[in-house]
Design a protein around this motif. Structure first.
Motif, short mmCIF file in Angstrom:
data_model
loop_
_atom_site.label_atom_id
_atom_site.label_comp_id
_atom_site.label_asym_id
_atom_site.label_seq_id
_atom_site.Cartn_x
_atom_site.Cartn_y
_atom_site.Cartn_z
N THR A 58 0.79 -1.24 0.00
CA THR A 58 0.00 0.00 0.00
C THR A 58 0.82 1.28 0.00
OG1 THR A 58 -0.16 0.25 2.41
CG2 THR A 58 -1.77 -1.22 1.34
N GLY A 59 2.09 1.21 0.39
CA GLY A 59 2.90 2.42 0.52
C GLY A 59 2.81 3.06 1.90
N TYR A 60 1.95 2.55 2.75
CA TYR A 60 1.74 3.13 4.07
C TYR A 60 2.62 2.50 5.14
CZ TYR A 60 -2.69 5.37 2.60
OH TYR A 60 -3.65 6.14 2.01
N THR A 61 2.96 3.31 6.15
CA THR A 61 3.51 2.79 7.39
C THR A 61 2.35 2.75 8.38
OG1 THR A 61 4.20 5.00 8.08
CG2 THR A 61 5.86 3.62 7.01
N VAL A 98 -2.94 3.90 10.01
CA VAL A 98 -1.93 4.46 9.12
C VAL A 98 -1.27 5.64 9.83
CG1 VAL A 98 -1.55 5.64 6.92
CG2 VAL A 98 -3.12 3.68 7.04
N GLY A 100 1.80 7.05 8.24
CA GLY A 100 2.62 7.78 7.27
C GLY A 100 2.61 7.09 5.92
N GLY A 101 3.36 7.67 5.02
CA GLY A 101 3.45 7.13 3.67
C GLY A 101 2.36 7.68 2.78
N GLU A 102 2.38 7.24 1.53
CA GLU A 102 1.37 7.65 0.55
C GLU A 102 0.83 6.42 -0.14
OE1 GLU A 102 2.40 10.78 -2.16
OE2 GLU A 102 3.64 11.78 -0.66
N LEU A 103 -0.48 6.40 -0.35
CA LEU A 103 -1.12 5.28 -1.03
C LEU A 103 -0.57 5.14 -2.43
CD1 LEU A 103 -3.32 3.09 -0.79
CD2 LEU A 103 -4.91 4.74 -1.78
N ARG A 104 -0.14 3.92 -2.75
CA ARG A 104 0.40 3.62 -4.08
C ARG A 104 0.31 2.12 -4.31
NH1 ARG A 104 3.81 0.18 -2.68
NH2 ARG A 104 5.52 0.55 -1.28
N TRP A 116 -8.96 2.54 -0.52
CA TRP A 116 -9.89 2.61 0.59
C TRP A 116 -11.30 2.37 0.06
CZ3 TRP A 116 -8.29 3.05 5.56
CH2 TRP A 116 -6.98 3.50 5.78
#
Length: 152
Positions: A58-61, A98, A100-104, A116
């Motif tokens: 997801t790119g998220y932490t 979530v 941090g990070g960015e959805l990718r 989401w």
């Protein structure tokens, strides 16, 4: 008969009445939504597995806020050349938020998209049984870590 055990860790991330899901392509080429997460590597702690897998897919932490429970599923299937496999999957389902990070989308992995979804639309999605099992654990929060049976 070949016996196969797979231990995995997954995250339930709910924010503003939306659930974070990852999409993977099944063996028949159909896309299905699933919880972000996946199989443990040898020697890896499941807590570390869910952090790694969510970041990859997801790119998220995330921050783990609780262990919701365990989903144990067993099925026997025929594989290539008529071989039979007795597969036992054990999935630890964590609640997370979530941080941090960015959805990718995942690059070169088992999933091709993350998004989401409104909780009210989940029943309309083409999804794996893990999504329903995880949501049941999230809603029920059983002290035993085992939700009432989910039909698959």
């Amino acid at each position: 008969m070949r016996k196969k055990l797979r231990v995995a860790a997954y995250a339930i991330c709910v924010r503003d009445d939306q659930l974070l899901l990852a999409r993977w392509i099944d063996d028949d080429g159909r896309p299905e939504w699933t919880l972000p997460g996946g199989g443990m590597e040898h020697g890896e702690d499941p807590y570390d597995t869910v952090h790694r897998e969510v970041a990859e897919e997801t790119g998220y932490t995330i921050e783990i806020t609780g262990l919701l429970g365990v989903r144990s599923r067993r099925h026997v299937s025929r594989r290539r050349f008529g071989r039979t496999v007795d597969h036992h999957g054990v999935g630890l389902v964590y609640e997370a938020r979530v941080t941090g990070g960015e959805l990718r989308p995942e690059i070169g992995g088992s999933t091709d998209m993350a998004a989401w979804h409104d909780l009210t639309t989940i029943p309309d999605l083409n999804r794996v049984g893990l999504v329903d099992a995880g949501l049941k654990l999230w809603r029920e929060r059983p002290v035993t870590g085992r939700a009432t049976q989910v039909q698959e």
